[in-house]
Design a protein around this motif. Structure first.
Motif, PDB file in Angstrom:
ATOM      1  N   GLN A  18     -11.846 -10.703  -8.913  1.00 50.89           N
ATOM      2  CA  GLN A  18     -12.681 -11.733  -9.525  1.00 50.89           C
ATOM      3  C   GLN A  18     -12.505 -13.049  -8.804  1.00 50.89           C
ATOM      4  O   GLN A  18     -12.642 -14.109  -9.371  1.00 50.89           O
ATOM      5  N   ARG A  76       0.828  -1.201   0.000  1.00 50.11           N
ATOM      6  CA  ARG A  76       0.000   0.000   0.000  1.00 50.11           C
ATOM      7  C   ARG A  76       0.865   1.254   0.000  1.00 50.11           C
ATOM      8  O   ARG A  76       0.586   2.219  -0.692  1.00 50.11           O
ATOM      9  N   THR A  94     -17.416  -5.676 -14.380  1.00 43.38           N
ATOM     10  CA  THR A  94     -17.704  -6.425 -13.153  1.00 43.38           C
ATOM     11  C   THR A  94     -18.941  -5.908 -12.441  1.00 43.38           C
ATOM     12  O   THR A  94     -19.433  -6.549 -11.526  1.00 43.38           O
ATOM     13  N   PRO A 137      -2.657   5.557  -4.309  1.00 45.24           N
ATOM     14  CA  PRO A 137      -3.908   5.135  -3.662  1.00 45.24           C
ATOM     15  C   PRO A 137      -4.972   4.682  -4.654  1.00 45.24           C
ATOM     16  O   PRO A 137      -5.615   3.655  -4.463  1.00 45.24           O
ATOM     17  N   GLU A 138      -5.153   5.439  -5.760  1.00 46.74           N
ATOM     18  CA  GLU A 138      -6.260   5.083  -6.653  1.00 46.74           C
ATOM     19  C   GLU A 138      -5.967   3.780  -7.404  1.00 46.74           C
ATOM     20  O   GLU A 138      -6.878   3.028  -7.714  1.00 46.74           O
ATOM     21  N   VAL A 139      -4.697   3.516  -7.666  1.00 48.55           N
ATOM     22  CA  VAL A 139      -4.358   2.262  -8.338  1.00 48.55           C
ATOM     23  C   VAL A 139      -4.654   1.090  -7.420  1.00 48.55           C
ATOM     24  O   VAL A 139      -5.222   0.076  -7.834  1.00 48.55           O
ATOM     25  N   VAL A 159     -10.853  -3.500  -5.821  1.00 47.29           N
ATOM     26  CA  VAL A 159     -12.316  -3.497  -5.849  1.00 47.29           C
ATOM     27  C   VAL A 159     -12.872  -4.443  -6.909  1.00 47.29           C
ATOM     28  O   VAL A 159     -13.960  -4.972  -6.781  1.00 47.29           O
ATOM     29  N   HIS A 160     -12.086  -4.679  -7.960  1.00 49.65           N
ATOM     30  CA  HIS A 160     -12.614  -5.507  -9.049  1.00 49.65           C
ATOM     31  C   HIS A 160     -12.181  -6.959  -8.946  1.00 49.65           C
ATOM     32  O   HIS A 160     -12.099  -7.658  -9.935  1.00 49.65           O
ATOM     33  N   VAL A 208     -10.328   1.812 -14.782  1.00 52.50           N
ATOM     34  CA  VAL A 208     -11.345   1.776 -13.717  1.00 52.50           C
ATOM     35  C   VAL A 208     -12.737   1.694 -14.325  1.00 52.50           C
ATOM     36  O   VAL A 208     -13.568   0.885 -13.912  1.00 52.50           O
ATOM     37  N   GLU A 248      -3.375  10.479   4.851  1.00 55.64           N
ATOM     38  CA  GLU A 248      -3.529  10.218   3.420  1.00 55.64           C
ATOM     39  C   GLU A 248      -4.084  11.438   2.708  1.00 55.64           C
ATOM     40  O   GLU A 248      -3.701  11.748   1.587  1.00 55.64           O
ATOM     41  N   GLN A 297      -2.382  13.439  -0.245  1.00 59.94           N
ATOM     42  CA  GLN A 297      -3.088  13.599  -1.517  1.00 59.94           C
ATOM     43  C   GLN A 297      -3.102  15.074  -1.940  1.00 59.94           C
ATOM     44  O   GLN A 297      -2.961  15.381  -3.118  1.00 59.94           O
ATOM     45  N   LYS A 344     -13.352  -1.714 -16.212  1.00 58.95           N
ATOM     46  CA  LYS A 344     -13.499  -2.801 -15.246  1.00 58.95           C
ATOM     47  C   LYS A 344     -14.822  -2.656 -14.483  1.00 58.95           C
ATOM     48  O   LYS A 344     -15.501  -3.641 -14.225  1.00 58.95           O
ATOM     49  N   GLY A 345     -15.156  -1.408 -14.164  1.00 58.71           N
ATOM     50  CA  GLY A 345     -16.415  -1.165 -13.468  1.00 58.71           C
ATOM     51  C   GLY A 345     -17.594  -1.626 -14.291  1.00 58.71           C
ATOM     52  O   GLY A 345     -18.518  -2.257 -13.783  1.00 58.71           O
ATOM     53  N   GLU A 348      -6.833   0.998  -5.006  1.00 58.08           N
ATOM     54  CA  GLU A 348      -8.274   0.821  -4.861  1.00 58.08           C
ATOM     55  C   GLU A 348      -8.865   0.093  -6.051  1.00 58.08           C
ATOM     56  O   GLU A 348      -9.638  -0.841  -5.905  1.00 58.08           O
ATOM     57  N   SER A 349      -8.478   0.533  -7.247  1.00 59.70           N
ATOM     58  CA  SER A 349      -9.081  -0.086  -8.426  1.00 59.70           C
ATOM     59  C   SER A 349      -8.595  -1.517  -8.599  1.00 59.70           C
ATOM     60  O   SER A 349      -9.273  -2.340  -9.177  1.00 59.70           O
ATOM     61  N   TRP A 407       1.013  -3.017 -14.401  1.00 61.57           N
ATOM     62  CA  TRP A 407       1.480  -1.642 -14.348  1.00 61.57           C
ATOM     63  C   TRP A 407       0.910  -0.936 -13.118  1.00 61.57           C
ATOM     64  O   TRP A 407      -0.303  -0.926 -12.905  1.00 61.57           O
ATOM     65  N   PHE A 466      -5.900  13.567 -11.646  1.00 63.34           N
ATOM     66  CA  PHE A 466      -4.694  14.267 -12.087  1.00 63.34           C
ATOM     67  C   PHE A 466      -4.446  14.160 -13.584  1.00 63.34           C
ATOM     68  O   PHE A 466      -3.447  14.633 -14.090  1.00 63.34           O
ATOM     69  N   GLN A 513      -2.513   8.753 -15.832  1.00 64.45           N
ATOM     70  CA  GLN A 513      -3.711   8.912 -15.000  1.00 64.45           C
ATOM     71  C   GLN A 513      -4.979   8.682 -15.826  1.00 64.45           C
ATOM     72  O   GLN A 513      -5.951   8.108 -15.338  1.00 64.45           O
ATOM     73  N   PHE A 527     -14.814   5.872  -7.081  1.00 57.29           N
ATOM     74  CA  PHE A 527     -13.950   6.522  -6.097  1.00 57.29           C
ATOM     75  C   PHE A 527     -12.479   6.326  -6.440  1.00 57.29           C
ATOM     76  O   PHE A 527     -11.632   7.023  -5.932  1.00 57.29           O
ATOM     77  N   ALA A 528     -12.195   5.351  -7.298  1.00 58.87           N
ATOM     78  CA  ALA A 528     -10.798   5.110  -7.656  1.00 58.87           C
ATOM     79  C   ALA A 528     -10.373   5.929  -8.870  1.00 58.87           C
ATOM     80  O   ALA A 528      -9.286   5.755  -9.390  1.00 58.87           O
ATOM     81  N   SER A 555      -8.840   8.855 -10.904  1.00 65.00           N
ATOM     82  CA  SER A 555      -7.788   9.817 -10.592  1.00 65.00           C
ATOM     83  C   SER A 555      -8.174  11.185 -11.142  1.00 65.00           C
ATOM     84  O   SER A 555      -8.785  11.298 -12.192  1.00 65.00           O
ATOM     85  N   GLU A 567     -19.049  -3.524 -10.532  1.00 59.87           N
ATOM     86  CA  GLU A 567     -18.653  -2.989  -9.229  1.00 59.87           C
ATOM     87  C   GLU A 567     -18.479  -1.475  -9.374  1.00 59.87           C
ATOM     88  O   GLU A 567     -17.813  -1.014 -10.287  1.00 59.87           O
ATOM     89  N   ASP A 568     -19.113  -0.726  -8.495  1.00 54.29           N
ATOM     90  CA  ASP A 568     -18.970   0.717  -8.580  1.00 54.29           C
ATOM     91  C   ASP A 568     -17.619   1.114  -8.008  1.00 54.29           C
ATOM     92  O   ASP A 568     -17.351   0.904  -6.841  1.00 54.29           O
ATOM     93  N   SER A 569     -16.793   1.671  -8.875  1.00 58.14           N
ATOM     94  CA  SER A 569     -15.440   1.973  -8.398  1.00 58.14           C
ATOM     95  C   SER A 569     -15.042   3.392  -8.789  1.00 58.14           C
ATOM     96  O   SER A 569     -13.885   3.685  -9.002  1.00 58.14           O
ATOM     97  N   GLN A 595      -5.344   5.082 -16.313  1.00 58.98           N
ATOM     98  CA  GLN A 595      -5.828   4.513 -15.046  1.00 58.98           C
ATOM     99  C   GLN A 595      -7.348   4.649 -14.972  1.00 58.98           C
ATOM    100  O   GLN A 595      -8.068   3.703 -14.646  1.00 58.98           O
TER     101      GLN A 595
END
Lengths: 237, 162, 342
Positions: free
Chosen positions: A85, A69, C114, A74-76, A82-83, C107, C69, C73, C110-111, A78-79, A124, C125, C100, C120-121, C123, C116-118, C103
Motif C-alpha cells: 500500500q 526471501r 486492494t 514463497p507464498e507468504v 503484492v499488496h 491473500v 524453487e 516446492q 487482501k486481494g 508473494e502475498s 506472522w 498445502f 496454510q 498465485f500466492a 497455498s 490486486e490479483d494475487s 494464509q
C-alpha cells in the motif's frame, strides 16, 4: 576551401556579412561552451557521488531481501509484497537551462517521503529482514529519483556541450576560414577584372585619340607611336 | 467327584492362562514392532533382514506360554489316553505354576514390543547399531520372560507330585 | 489407560517407523557445512547428489533459480503429503495445516480489498485447496468454511489495510491454535504452540521497536494464547515494559525465561548491524531444539509433526544456500541466518 560562388561584388558584400555573423556566433557559442562546462563539472561530481550511494544502498537492500526471501515461505513472501500500500507517484516537470529543458522529478502522493517505512503486511510468517530490506529499498529510491533527474540532466548537458563544441570548431576551423578565403578570392578576382577593364578602356581611348589625329592630320605617324605610348601608360599600374 | 473335576478344571485354566496371557503379550508386542518395521520398510525395503530379528523377538513369549501349556498337558497325560484326575489342591498348584510365564509373558511381551519398536527406529537411522544395541536391549526384556518360564517349568516338574 | 502418557500413542507405530527413515535422510550438519563452503553451483549439486535431492539435482542440469524453487516446492509438497498421510488425528492435522488456510484467507481478503490479483500466492498445502477456498470465498458462502475459518474471514474483512487484515487474521489463527491444542490435550503440541507464539511475539516486539507505530501498535499486534494471560510463558506486560528500554536492558526483562539468549544475542546483533538475521536464526534454532525432543518419543503424533517442520527447515537452508551461491552473498552472511539442522 574556397566556396563555390560567383565572384561578384554582391557576393562579396554578402560574404562579409556572413563573416561578421559567424564571428559573433563563434563568440557566443564559445561563451556557451564555457558555461556548459562550468555546470557540467560539478554535476558530474554530484552524480558520481549519488550513483555510488544508490548502488551501495541497492546492493545492501538486495542482499537483505535475498536473506529475507530465503527465510520465508514463497507464498507468504508473494502475498506480502503484492499488496503493498505504498504507491509511488512521481511528478515530472522541466526547468529551462540555456536552450535545454532539464527534467525535475518530485514525489507526490507517496509514503516514500516519510523517513520511516511502514510495511503493509502482518508479522506472522514474514521476516524482519524483509522490513529492513524494503526500508533500504525505500531509502535507495529516495536517492534514485534525484539520481535519475541529475543523470538525465547530465546527459542532456553533455550532449549539448558536444554539439556546441562541434559548432564552435566548425565555425572556427571551417566556416570562417572558408569565408575569409572566398572573400580574398573575390577581392582578387574583382581587382583583376577592374584592371583588365581599365586597360581595355585605355586602349579604346588611345584608339579614339589616334583616329582623331589621323582625321586631323591624315598621317600614319601617330599610328606608329601608339604602341610605345601604350606601353608607357601601362607600366605604372 | 466334584472335587476331581475341580482339580482338572483349575489345571486347564492354568494352561489356558499361560498360553493366552503370554500369547496376547507377544501379539501386542509384535504388532508394535511390525508396524514400525513396516513404516521403515516403506521407505527403505533393504532393511528387511536387519529388522527381522527385532520383529520376531517379542514373539518368544507366546512360544514360552505355549510350551508351558503343553507341559501341563503332558503332565496331565492328556495325550496318553487316561487323563489324570487332580485334587483341587493339585489343580491350584498347576494353576499357580502357570502364572509366572503367563503374566511375565504378557507384560514383557508388550514392553519388548515397544523396545523393539524403538530399536527399529534406531536401526532406521543407524543400521550398524541394530545388533549392537537394539537386539541386546530387547533381549534384556526377554530375560524376564525367560525367568518366568524357568520358574514355571521348575514348579511344574519339581513342585507338583501327581 | 490413556496412551498419550506412558509410551505415547501406539497407533503411530507405523508412522514413526516411516518418519525415522525419512529423518535419517535429512541433510546433516556436516553436509550443510559443505554446501555453504561449496565454491559454485556445480559443487553444490555434486554434494546434493548423494542425498535425497540427488534425483532432482543430479543428472539433469538445474540452473536457474526458478527451477531450483520448483524442485524445493515439490519437496515441500512431498513433506506435506507425508504429514497428511501419517497424521491419524483429524484435529491435529487441521491444527498444523491451518496456517496454510489462514494464509489463503489473508491473500483472498487482501486481494479483494486492494484489487490486486494475487491468486498465485495461494497455498496448496492447507486443509482446503487453494482453488476450493477461493471458490467458497468468491461466492460469499462463508458458511462453507469451518467455524474457525469463518471467524477469521469476518475478522479480516472488518479492516481495509493489508497489514491490519494480516494482523486480525493471524490473531484469529493463534486463538484457534490455542483452543485446538487445548482440545487435543497433547502436552507436546500445547508446548509447541506456546513456543511459536512466544517466538513470534519476540520478533514482533523487535520489529515494532525499530519500525514505527510505537507502544500502542505493539499492544495490538502481540499475540495471545487463548488460555488466559497468566498461562503465557512470556506475559505481554514484559514486552510492553521492555519496549522503551535501551537494547542492553531488554534481556533483563526476560530474565530466567528460555528466551533470554535469543533476546540478548538477537537484539544485540540487530542493534549493531541493523539486521534480523541472527534473531531469526536463533528463533528457528529454538523451534528445532524443541522439535528435537521428539527423537526420544517412540510412539505418537509428535515425530510426524516434527518431521514436517524439520523438512521445512531444511528447505529453508537449501533456499538460503542456493540464493547465496547464485547472487554471491558471502558465506558469513549466509551463516548468520542459516538455521541449525533438525
Amino acid at each position: 576551401m574556397k566556396l563555390d560562388v560567383n565572384p561578384t561584388r554582391m557576393e562579396l558584400l554578402r560574404l562579409r556579412r556572413r563573416i561578421g555573423l559567424a564571428r559573433r556566433g563563434h563568440k557566443l557559442l564559445k561563451e556557451k561552451e564555457e558555461e556548459l562546462m562550468r555546470r557540467l563539472i560539478p554535476l558530474t561530481k554530484v552524480v558520481r557521488e549519488l550513483r555510488r550511494r544508490v548502488e551501495g544502498l541497492l546492493r545492501e537492500a538486495f542482499q537483505k531481501f535475498l536473506i529475507a526471501r530465503g527465510g520465508m515461505d514463497p507464498e507468504v513472501l508473494e502475498s506480502a509484497i503484492v499488496h503493498s500500500q505504498n504507491p509511488l507517484q512521481v511528478e515530472a516537470t522541466t526547468e529551462p537551462l540555456l536552450n535545454l529543458r532539464l527534467p525535475i522529478f518530485r514525489f507526490t502522493a507517496s509514503k516514500i517521503q516519510d523517513s520511516r517505512f511502514k510495511p503493509s503486511y502482518g508479522f506472522w510468517g514474514t521476516s524482519g529482514e524483509l522490513d529492513t530490506a524494503l526500508e533500504e529499498y525505500t531509502l535507495a529510491l529516495q536517492n534514485l529519483i534525484p539520481l535519475a533527474e541529475k543523470e538525465k540532466a547530465l546527459q542532456l548537458l553533455a550532449g549539448e556541450l558536444e554539439k556546441t563544441r562541434r559548432r564552435v570548431r566548425a565555425l572556427e576551423y571551417r566556416l570562417i576560414p572558408d569565408l575569409e578565403e572566398t572573400t580574398r578570392f573575390i577581392q582578387m578576382k574583382l581587382s583583376e577584372v577592374e584592371r583588365s577593364n581599365l586597360t581595355r578602356l585605355m586602349k579604346v581611348k588611345d584608339r579614339i585619340d589616334l583616329d582623331h589625329r589621323q582625321c586631323r592630320e591624315g598621317g600614319d605617324q601617330d599610328a606608329l607611336n601608339q604602341p610605345a605610348h601604350h606601353g608607357s601608360r601601362d607600366r605604372p599600374e | 467327584m466334584t472335587e476331581m473335576i475341580g482339580g482338572n478344571a483349575l489345571a486347564y485354566a492354568g494352561a489356558a492362562l499361560a498360553a493366552f496371557l503370554a500369547g496376547s503379550g507377544s501379539a501386542i508386542g509384535i504388532r508394535y514392532a511390525a508396524s514400525t518395521a513396516s513404516g521403515v520398510l516403506t521407505e527403505d525395503p533393504e532393511k528387511f533382514g536387519l529388522l527381522f530379528v527385532l520383529v520376531v523377538l517379542p514373539g518368544t513369549q507366546g512360544l514360552y506360554g505355549f510350551f508351558s501349556a503343553f507341559l501341563v498337558m503332558l503332565k496331565l497325560n492328556l495325550f496318553g489316553g487316561e487323563v489324570l484326575s487332580l485334587t483341587t489342591s493339585q489343580g491350584w498348584q498347576v494353576l499357580f505354576s502357570c502364572l509366572p510365564i503367563g503374566i511375565a509373558g504378557l507384560v514383557s511381551g508388550i514392553h519388548q514390543g515397544k523396545v523393539c519398536s524403538a530399536g527399529i527406529q534406531m536401526t532406521a537411522k543407524r543400521p550398524e547399531m541394530a545388533f549392537k544395541a537394539a537386539v541386546v536391549y530387547a533381549v534384556m526384556v526377554e530375560t524376564y520372560a525367560l525367568l518366568g518360564l524357568v520358574v514355571t517349568l521348575f514348579l511344574l516338574f519339581f513342585g507338583i507330585k501327581l | 489407560m490413556n496412551p498419550s502418557y506412558d509410551d505415547g500413542d501406539t497407533r503411530y507405530a507405523y508412522a514413526v517407523g516411516r518418519i525415522r527413515t525419512l529423518e535419517a535422510r535429512l541433510l546433516d550438519g556436516q553436509r550443510v557445512e559443505r554446501l555453504v563452503e561449496a565454491k559454485d553451483f556445480e559443487e553444490t549439486f555434486s554434494i546434493l547428489r548423494e542425498t535425497d535431492y540427488g534425483e532432482e539435482f543430479g543428472e539433469e542440469r538445474v540452473a536457474s533459480l526458478q527451477e531450483i524453487e520448483q524442485v524445493l516446492q515439490i519437496k515441500r509438497e512431498g513433506a506435506y503429503r507425508t504429514f497428511t498421510e501419517l497424521c491419524l488425528d483429524e484435529e491435529v492435522r487441521e491444527l498444523i495445516l491451518s496456517t496454510q488456510d489462514y494464509q489463503n484467507i489473508k491473500v483472498l481478503i487482501k486481494g479483494s480489498v486492494t484489487g490486486e490479483d494475487s491468486d498465485f500466492a495461494l497455498s496448496q498445502f492447507g486443509i482446503l485447496s487453494g482453488e476450493k477456498i477461493k471458490r467458497i470465498f468468491k461466492e460469499g458462502r462463508s458458511q462453507g468454511f469451518s467455524t474457525h475459518l469463518r471467524k477469521a474471514v469476518e475478522a479480516g474483512l472488518s479492516y481495509d489495510t493489508p497489514e491490519w487484515i494480516d494482523i486480525a487474521v493471524d490473531h484469529e489463527m493463534f486463538r484457534f491454535w490455542s483452543a485446538r491444542a487445548k482440545e487435543v490435550g497433547n502436552d507436546f503440541i500445547l508446548g509447541f504452540i506456546q513456543l511459536i507464539l512466544d517466538l513470534e511475539n519476540i520478533q514482533t516486539f523487535f520489529r515494532i521497536r525499530r519500525g514505527e507505530g510505537g507502544l500502542s501498535f505493539l499492544e495490538k499486534a502481540l499475540f495471545f494464547n487463548g488460555w488466559g494471560e497468566d498461562t503465557m510463558s512470556l506475559h505481554r506486560d514484559r514486552f510492553l515494559k521492555a519496549f522503551e528500554s535501551p537494547w542492553e536492558g531488554i534481556s533483563s526483562y526476560f530474565f530466567a525465561t528460555p528466551y533470554e539468549r535469543v533476546l540478548r544475542e538477537g537484539g544485540e546483533y540487530l542493534e549493531r548491524k541493523g539486521s534480523f538475521a541472527s534473531l531469526e536464526k536463533l528463533c528457528d534454532d529454538c523451534r528445532m531444539e524443541y522439535l528435537r525432543s521428539t527423537r526420544l518419543m517412540t510412539f505418537g503424533v509428535e515425530p510426524v509433526i516434527a518431521y514436517l517442520y524439520a523438512k521445512e527447515n531444511e528447505l529453508k537452508i537449501l533456499r538460503l544456500v542456493f540464493l547465496g551461491k547464485l547472487y554471491g552473498i558471502t558465506q558469513e552472511k549466509i551463516r548468520e541466518r542459516l538455521p541449525e539442522v533438525f
